[in-house]
Design a protein around this motif. Structure first.
Motif, PDB file in Angstrom:
ATOM      1  N   LEU A   1       0.810  -1.116  -0.045  1.00  9.11           N
ATOM      2  CA  LEU A   1       0.096   0.190   0.069  1.00  9.11           C
ATOM      3  C   LEU A   1       0.776   1.119  -0.199  1.00  9.11           C
ATOM      4  CD1 LEU A   1      -2.781  -0.826   2.241  1.00  9.11           C
ATOM      5  CD2 LEU A   1      -2.772  -1.167   0.008  1.00  9.11           C
ATOM      6  N   VAL A   2       2.128   1.053   0.595  1.00  6.45           N
ATOM      7  CA  VAL A   2       2.972   2.431   0.405  1.00  6.45           C
ATOM      8  C   VAL A   2       3.186   2.864  -0.655  1.00  6.45           C
ATOM      9  CG1 VAL A   2       5.317   2.776   1.016  1.00  6.45           C
ATOM     10  CG2 VAL A   2       4.207   1.541   2.538  1.00  6.45           C
ATOM     11  N   ALA A   3       3.306   1.947  -1.864  1.00  8.78           N
ATOM     12  CA  ALA A   3       3.675   2.262  -3.154  1.00  8.78           C
ATOM     13  C   ALA A   3       2.294   3.150  -3.599  1.00  8.78           C
ATOM     14  CB  ALA A   3       3.401   0.919  -3.972  1.00  8.78           C
ATOM     15  N   VAL A   4       1.434   3.464  -2.899  1.00 10.54           N
ATOM     16  CA  VAL A   4       0.188   4.175  -3.634  1.00 10.54           C
ATOM     17  C   VAL A   4       0.727   5.731  -3.977  1.00 10.54           C
ATOM     18  CG1 VAL A   4      -1.786   5.182  -2.697  1.00 10.54           C
ATOM     19  CG2 VAL A   4      -1.499   2.755  -2.550  1.00 10.54           C
TER      20      VAL A   4
ATOM     21  N   LEU B   1      10.809   4.077   0.157  1.00  8.62           N
ATOM     22  CA  LEU B   1       9.699   4.404  -0.494  1.00  8.62           C
ATOM     23  C   LEU B   1      10.378   4.746  -2.044  1.00  8.62           C
ATOM     24  CD1 LEU B   1       6.820   5.445  -0.807  1.00  8.62           C
ATOM     25  CD2 LEU B   1       7.563   8.016  -0.597  1.00  8.62           C
TER      26      LEU B   1
ATOM     27  N   VAL C   1      10.876   1.204  -3.791  1.00 10.16           N
ATOM     28  CA  VAL C   1       9.500   0.816  -4.312  1.00 10.16           C
ATOM     29  C   VAL C   1       8.865   1.467  -5.524  1.00 10.16           C
ATOM     30  CG1 VAL C   1       7.250   0.633  -3.700  1.00 10.16           C
ATOM     31  CG2 VAL C   1       8.822   0.134  -1.888  1.00 10.16           C
TER      32      VAL C   1
ATOM     33  N   LEU D   1       8.414   0.085  -9.140  1.00  7.85           N
ATOM     34  CA  LEU D   1       6.959  -0.189 -10.010  1.00  7.85           C
ATOM     35  C   LEU D   1       7.103   0.813 -11.375  1.00  7.85           C
ATOM     36  CD1 LEU D   1       4.903   1.094  -7.063  1.00  7.85           C
ATOM     37  CD2 LEU D   1       5.592  -1.130  -7.807  1.00  7.85           C
TER      38      LEU D   1
ATOM     39  N   PHE E   1      -4.522  -6.303  -3.584  1.00  6.14           N
ATOM     40  CA  PHE E   1      -3.707  -5.344  -4.135  1.00  6.14           C
ATOM     41  C   PHE E   1      -3.252  -5.501  -5.300  1.00  6.14           C
ATOM     42  CE2 PHE E   1      -0.465  -2.413  -4.850  1.00  6.14           C
ATOM     43  CZ  PHE E   1      -1.073  -1.234  -4.328  1.00  6.14           C
TER      44      PHE E   1
ATOM     45  N   TYR F   1      -2.844   2.083  -8.694  1.00  8.63           N
ATOM     46  CA  TYR F   1      -2.907   1.386  -7.222  1.00  8.63           C
ATOM     47  C   TYR F   1      -4.262   1.173  -6.892  1.00  8.63           C
ATOM     48  CZ  TYR F   1       1.427   3.718  -7.971  1.00  8.63           C
ATOM     49  OH  TYR F   1       2.835   4.121  -8.428  1.00  8.63           O
TER      50      TYR F   1
END
Lengths: 438, 404
Positions: free
Chosen positions: A13-16, B2, B5, B9, B368, B394
């Motif tokens: 969810l952090v990737a949001v 962060l 990640v 992506l 997810f 997302y």
């Protein structure tokens, strides 16, 4: 165990918070030096629009638009001889809703937006010299023909140049350009060499001869490149492509009553012109001393053009173009158009070959405007060369609107990028205002 | 952490075109496969034939998947212009309730949102004459009946009643004292369709499913077209105009296969063929036409596409199951008619899921999904507008399943 799975899940969810990123466009000057840009030309270069040169129109001049983009590739400040208000010399037009009237002065038809003289009194400083605040980068002078740029006393002949020349009696436009020692220049000149003739309906003024144009253009470029400066030149658009000459159709005499048709036929039979009118669209009648009927008048033929200056109420109420011929100074006939087209063709050959010889960028504005005439689309905006609604031209039907200037600025930028292997970004045409409708 | 990640992506848009595949958290967790699965009441959407293989007598399932989507844009060279969508949160949801009538028949109702789009490029962006904001949503109500022919064959059919609404705003290139003019088109409609499926379980371990969901043509008439233009042009753009249009929701033909490798591990795949070519053009037929306002025909020329999905589930113990999967969903949008109104790229989706059963009958399902799309140069040639698009989506999902 439970908490570990949930922790993994939360990590996803952090990737949001991540947004997609695209690489930026990287501007580059290529092989040119844009540190000091000057623009030389006429009203198009000065930023003249809507019948005058005024503060906002100057800000939307194509050289100013280009100069702002050049700042991304090492360009410096670009100073223009700005007017002090939105009225300039007092001839600016704005769109207003106008109620059409019949010949007795009664309302007739639907009100529609038309260009009218803007009200108000121009700032008196517009008429005084601002030379002391110079030097200026935009040396565009409304009304200038090619050879005017060489005249040492041009400041005393042209008030637009008179405003910012440091020496009205002894300094030419090209002399000021040379003084600026620019690293990059633009030259777009030659329109008025044919336009002045066209605006007089071919009855006054003269088309500049090819010899004069070529000699002048050679001198201008020699002077501008003397310090090794690079630059771009633009070809001359066919003047007859602007709305000023294309708004009133040659066969715009519309007869809806048979009695009107009969009356006109009777009249022309009595004069002996041999002209016959029909219901519907008819060609206007124009002056022509060489008309084969010997009566000094004839029907217009397709391809001949009427000027926007033609008084519409004279057509409607005084029998112009029907009972009596439209005067020749409101008409470009086939011969005159041919002279104009030939002259422009010749100028453009000169411009192209001199640009090649000097290693300058060449932008074929003539071809571009021809394409624009049939319609061009940018970012969902549809443009054409039609008067008011077309969006490219301003309210005078000759000069460009802000969006028209942005379009031509992008076109020039393409030519610069191509010639100097530069990467100067376009502007968004939509960032510039369209014609403001009431 | 962060940034790591983020660099891992890539980009994407949440589904091809304006189709949304988020109809069950368990299926989402497994790459959105579902055609050959009979997990719970959600089979009604994925394959009504699978409903009769459902084990409990009653099954209720509800959930939602808030969509956070971003599309970045860089205008065609030589332009330095960039833009980014500021999309409102999309909120697809589903509710399923089903019951076994007897050993042979099962019935239920499905309510979900298989099509939608929620997009905002903003008022002032450079493509504003093409699109500013778009909201499109269809809600399907599907009463469903499933029949178990024998131990290994089930068939099912659902009748679909669809309601749809949309709201589109774009700027008009006419300038007044207050800037650009604009037009808002909004309307709603209802339509019908069907969903039929066959489920085959030749062995204890193998399951095969085939499902066809019909095209539903959303025809809107008498909808509102509100024009805001300068007073002097009001005659050209009648203020309270009406319009008609049709938006086709394409048919889908799905084939799925799943296999229980062991007590704990199940793997599966599905092929989804989407009949996108029905979306030929977007036509706005205005009730009142003027010389400046002819009917508007916008070519779309979408192409049929095959989506390939893979996924699996691992049951850890009585309380936990985890899932993973992925799919490739090629863009149905025509290369030269790529409008920023539906910036759908070639998408690679990766999914993960988790179920937790606090008690025997209740399952808390999480999923997810993020979608990695290929950065691509696209043009909408009729408006001479284009550039490079890149998107990222997302979608966390939350659901509850209650069986008894």
């Amino acid at each position: 165990m439970k908490s570990r799975y949930i922790a993994y899940f939360l990590l996803l969810l952090v990737a949001v918070s991540c947004e997609p990123k695209l690489d930026d466009y990287t501007p580059s000057a290529g092989s040119a030096d844009f540190s000091k840009y000057i623009s030389v030309g006429n009203s198009l270069t000065a930023g003249y629009a809507d019948g005058d040169l005024y503060l906002t129109s100057q800000n939307y001049s194509y050289p100013n638009i280009i100069a702002q983009q050049l700042k991304l590739v090492g360009g410096g400040e670009f100073k223009q001889p700005l007017m002090f208000d939105e009225l300039g010399f007092g001839n600016k037009r704005v769109l207003q809703i106008v109620q059409p009237l019949d010949c007795s002065g009664n309302p007739d038809g639907d009100p529609s937006p038309m260009p009218v003289l803007a009200g108000g009194v121009p700032d008196q400083r517009n008429f005084t010299s601002i030379a002391a605040n110079g030097p200026y980068n935009n040396l565009g002078v409304p009304g200038a023909k090619s050879f005017h740029l060489l005249l040492p006393n041009y400041g005393s002949l042209n008030p637009y140049f008179g405003r910012f020349t440091t020496s009205p009696l002894s300094k030419s436009v090209i002399g000021m350009a040379k003084e600026s020692n620019a690293s990059f220049f633009s030259l777009w000149i030659g329109n008025n060499d044919v336009l002045s003739y066209a605006l007089a309906g071919g009855e006054g003024d003269a088309i500049t001869s090819q010899e004069t144009f070529e000699a002048t253009y050679t001198m201008l470029l020699d002077s501008l490149t003397a310090n090794g400066a690079k630059g771009f030149v633009g070809s001359i658009p066919d003047v007859t492509s602007v709305p000023y000459f294309n708004t009133i159709p040659y066969n715009g005499l519309v007869l809806v009553d048979q009695t009107d048709v009969d009356k006109l036929n009777l009249l022309h039979a009595s004069i002996g012109t041999g002209i016959v009118f029909n219901l519907g669209q008819n060609p206007f009648i124009i002056e022509d001393p060489l008309a084969p009927n010997g009566k000094g008048m004839r029907e217009m033929v397709e391809g001949e053009l009427l000027l926007l200056s033609l008084p519409q109420d004279s057509i409607k109420c005084r029998g112009w173009g029907s009972q009596r011929p439209i005067r020749a100074n409101f008409v470009l006939d086939i011969n005159e158009i041919e002279l104009l087209t030939d002259a422009v063709g010749g100028y453009n050959e000169t411009i192209k070959s001199l640009a090649d010889e000097k290693g300058l960028a060449y932008a074929d504005a003539n071809t571009f405007m021809k394409n624009a005439k049939s319609g061009i689309i940018f970012d969902g905006m549809r443009f054409s060369a039609s008067f008011i609604r077309g969006g490219i031209f301003s309210l005078d039907g000759i000069h460009l609107s802000p969006r028209g200037n942005a379009i031509i600025a992008n076109f020039f930028i393409d030519a610069i990028n191509l010639k100097y292997n530069a990467a100067i970004p376009h502007v968004n045409v939509g960032d510039y205002p369209g014609l403001v409708f009431p | 952490m962060l940034s790591v990640v983020c660099t891992l992506l890539i980009s994407g848009v949440y589904a091809g075109g304006y189709q949304v595949g988020l109809h069950g958290q368990k299926q989402i967790g497994m790459g959105l496969i579902g055609t050959s699965l009979s997990l719970d009441a959600s089979s009604m959407f994925y394959n009504p034939g699978g409903l009769s293989f459902m084990k409990p007598s009653f099954s209720f399932s509800a959930g939602m998947s808030p969509i956070r989507s971003f599309t970045a844009f860089r205008k065609s060279e030589p332009s330095a212009y960039t833009a980014m969508t500021d999309n409102p949160l999309g909120t697809p949801f589903y509710f399923y309730g089903a019951a076994k009538i007897n050993d042979r028949f099962s019935a239920g109702i499905a309510v979900n949102t298989p099509y939608g789009n929620s997009l905002s490029w903003g008022k002032d962006w450079d493509g504003r004459y093409l699109i500013q904001d778009l909201s499109l949503r269809a809600i399907f109500f599907q009463p469903t009946l499933s029949f178990k022919v024998n131990d290994w064959l089930g068939i099912g059919v659902g009748f679909v009643f669809a309601t749809g609404k949309f709201d589109l705003t774009k700027a008009l290139p006419v300038t007044g004292a207050n800037g650009d003019g604009s037009v808002n088109l909004n309307g709603s409609t209802t339509a019908m369709g069907y969903n039929v499926g066959v489920m085959i379980q030749p062995t204890e371990k193998l399951s095969i499913g085939i499902d066809y969901r019909s095209e539903i043509s959303m025809e809107v008439s008498g909808a509102d077209a509100k024009f805001t233009v300068p007073a002097s042009l009001a005659g050209n753009f009648p203020a309270d105009n009406k319009f008609s249009t049709t938006l086709p929701l394409p048919a889908n033909l799905d084939f799925g296969l799943s296999y229980n490798v062991s007590e704990k591990l199940m793997i599966g795949m599905s092929l989804n063929y989407v009949f996108w070519s029905v979306y030929d053009s977007l036509i706005f037929d205005f009730e009142t036409n003027t010389p400046a306002l002819p009917d508007s025909k916008n070519p779309r020329l979408y192409e049929d596409k095959l989506i390939v999905r893979l996924g699996g589930e691992y049951t850890i113990n009585d309380k936990f199951a985890i899932r993973a999967g992925g799919y490739y969903d090629p863009s149905p949008v025509n290369e030269i008619y790529f409008s920023p109104e539906t910036p759908s790229l070639n998408n690679l989706g990766l999914t993960a899921g988790l179920s937790y059963k606090p008690v025997e009958n209740l399952s808390i399902d999480l999923s997810f999904l993020y979608i990695m799309g290929a950065e691509a140069d696209k043009q909408y040639t009729p408006d001479n507008f284009g550039g490079t698009f890149k998107s990222r989506v997302y979608i966390p999902g939350f659901g509850l399943t209650y069986n008894f």
